[in-house]
Design an enzyme around this catalytic site. Sequence first.
Site, short mmCIF file in Angstrom:
data_model
loop_
_atom_site.label_atom_id
_atom_site.label_comp_id
_atom_site.label_asym_id
_atom_site.label_seq_id
_atom_site.Cartn_x
_atom_site.Cartn_y
_atom_site.Cartn_z
N LYS A 1 -37.09 -56.58 -44.15
CA LYS A 1 -36.62 -56.96 -42.80
C LYS A 1 -37.31 -56.12 -41.74
CE LYS A 1 -33.01 -55.79 -40.25
NZ LYS A 1 -33.66 -55.83 -38.93
N GLY B 1 -36.37 -45.56 -40.32
CA GLY B 1 -35.69 -45.81 -39.05
C GLY B 1 -35.00 -44.54 -38.56
N SER B 2 -33.95 -44.73 -37.80
CA SER B 2 -33.31 -43.57 -37.17
C SER B 2 -32.45 -42.80 -38.17
CB SER B 2 -32.44 -44.05 -36.01
OG SER B 2 -31.44 -44.90 -36.50
N THR B 3 -32.23 -41.54 -37.87
CA THR B 3 -31.40 -40.70 -38.74
C THR B 3 -29.96 -41.21 -38.77
OG1 THR B 3 -32.84 -38.80 -38.41
CG2 THR B 3 -30.57 -38.31 -39.04
N GLY C 1 -29.89 -44.05 -41.12
CA GLY C 1 -30.16 -43.49 -42.45
C GLY C 1 -28.91 -42.90 -43.08
N GLU D 1 -36.88 -42.55 -44.68
CA GLU D 1 -37.88 -41.96 -43.79
C GLU D 1 -37.30 -42.02 -42.39
OE1 GLU D 1 -40.71 -40.70 -44.77
OE2 GLU D 1 -41.17 -41.62 -46.70
N CYS E 1 -42.68 -41.21 -35.28
CA CYS E 1 -41.69 -40.30 -35.87
C CYS E 1 -42.26 -38.89 -36.03
CB CYS E 1 -41.27 -40.83 -37.23
SG CYS E 1 -42.68 -41.27 -38.24
N GLU F 1 -34.48 -36.10 -30.67
CA GLU F 1 -35.65 -36.98 -30.70
C GLU F 1 -35.62 -37.93 -29.50
OE1 GLU F 1 -35.89 -40.22 -33.59
OE2 GLU F 1 -37.89 -39.56 -34.13
#
Length: 486
Positions: free
Chosen positions: A190, A242-244, A247, A264, A298, A396
């Site tokens: 996706k 993607g984002s933490t 995640g 990641e 990133c 970030e």
Amino acid sequence: MSTETTGFNWEYAPAPEAIDHAKIKKQYELFINGEFVKPLSKKYFETINPATEQVLSKVAEANEKDVHAAMIAAKNAYDKYWKKLSGADRAKYIYRIARVIQERSRELAVIESLNGGKAIRESRDFDIPTAANHFFYYAGWADKLAYAFPNKKIESVGVAAQIIPWNFPLLMAAWKIAPALATGNTVVLKPAESTPLTALKLAELIQDCDLPPGVVNIITGFGAAGAAMVNHPLANKIAFTGSTDVGKIIQKAVAGTGKKITLELGGKAANIVFEDAPINQAVEGIVNGIFFNQGHVCCAGSRLFIQESVSEEVIQKLKARMQTLIVGNPLDKNTDIGAINSKEQLEKINSYLKIGVNEGLEIYQPDNCNLPKQGFYCKPTLFIGAAQSNRVVQEEIFGPVLTIQTFRTIEEVIEKANNIPYGLSAGVWTDKGSKIFNLTTKLRAGVVWANTYNKFDPTSPFGGYKESGFGREGGLHGLAPYVNLS
Ligand code: NAD
């Protein structure tokens, strides 16, 4: 040279890339079982060009039932065809995908820039060739897995559910799909909701390559579709970039299920300049590290540390270089900094610009930088005199914003560089090899570049420590998450 230093005011004439050869359909369906099928949800969403805010296409919005259909297709393809194929035959398909990406690279680069806002120079010279290289590289491994894992019984995992972000849409798809196929797995992928078009183009290319139906399925949609993929019982392996924040949700969802997982996630890299560094080269590396791809990287070198004795010189040269950066139309070959990917991302970056100013930091933006009226754009920005406690240092931002701190000793900079929740990447600029080795062993970062920045190669593993995630993609290491060894 800046106009300040030359006194001239010469500008490049516009050099827009032709776009008439890029074919974008008015509407895209879901790519399931080798065919484009209408979504069971019956819903579509618009995807836009962030440089102009114009609608490019309508894209199907997958719901749970659509995800289920894609998972079934991937499982059937795994059982019927893919796990039975020899490594050499899998390699032929993967190699073919690489060649077709190369053949269609101009079209893919234009669509990447139209949909994502990135400068055509980046999509043309980096994203698309590196995506093709990943397929070439992993095609090479498909029949050599016994050498990658000697004396082990190697089994594929099954169906891989792969979820990717918007900053490198085709490249992230290649990072995910190529090793999965090479190791004998099938895929449901996706793309991010704001950048679905090159993944859908890839689906068309995969159709052209006659891959057995269901080996690669590409579905479009939002976070709910991603969550349905993660939670689906047929998903044996979850690969997420993607984002933490997301995640963490995924890690919780997968806990105790036995599914394999790699994450990641975000980053906040330190780029460290010592007094013995080649300063002009370092300034180029700093610019490349944070303003490249609008800072939507990133591993962007978003925290600059300069040794005190050279800080004035570096900052002065950096400001002069920033005066020459061209911000604007992503499809112009002269453009250095294209459009910010979405309105939401621009709002996030602008909120951090306010936070930095409110934290009392000195802000610098080139005074000759005029942003286009239409579309989402941000000037390259420095926050000078930053401290560890500043939010703009700790969080970030994911935009062209660089914080600057100074340091005196190597111990001090190691402590400051590591004092952050993230650990994805770092850079070091020095004439001394011993300093490089000292830092690479002490910096808690998955990648450390020395006297260069943002260099990628399919043979090198990439991944993070701490809140930047776990697992490696790329290289020999990138095969491991897709196999069971005994
Ligand atoms: P995001 O986490 O918002 O979205 C990423 C993907 O996850 C999208 O496809 C989204 O639809 C999907 N998603 C959202 N909610 C979900 C859920 N609950 N379950 C499953 N899937 C869900 O990230 P983004 O804004 O698209 O990307 C930017 C982030 O990605 C940054 O933090 C950046 O650092 C990170 N990133 C990391 C790497 C790396 O290799 N470490 C590479 C690129 C980007």
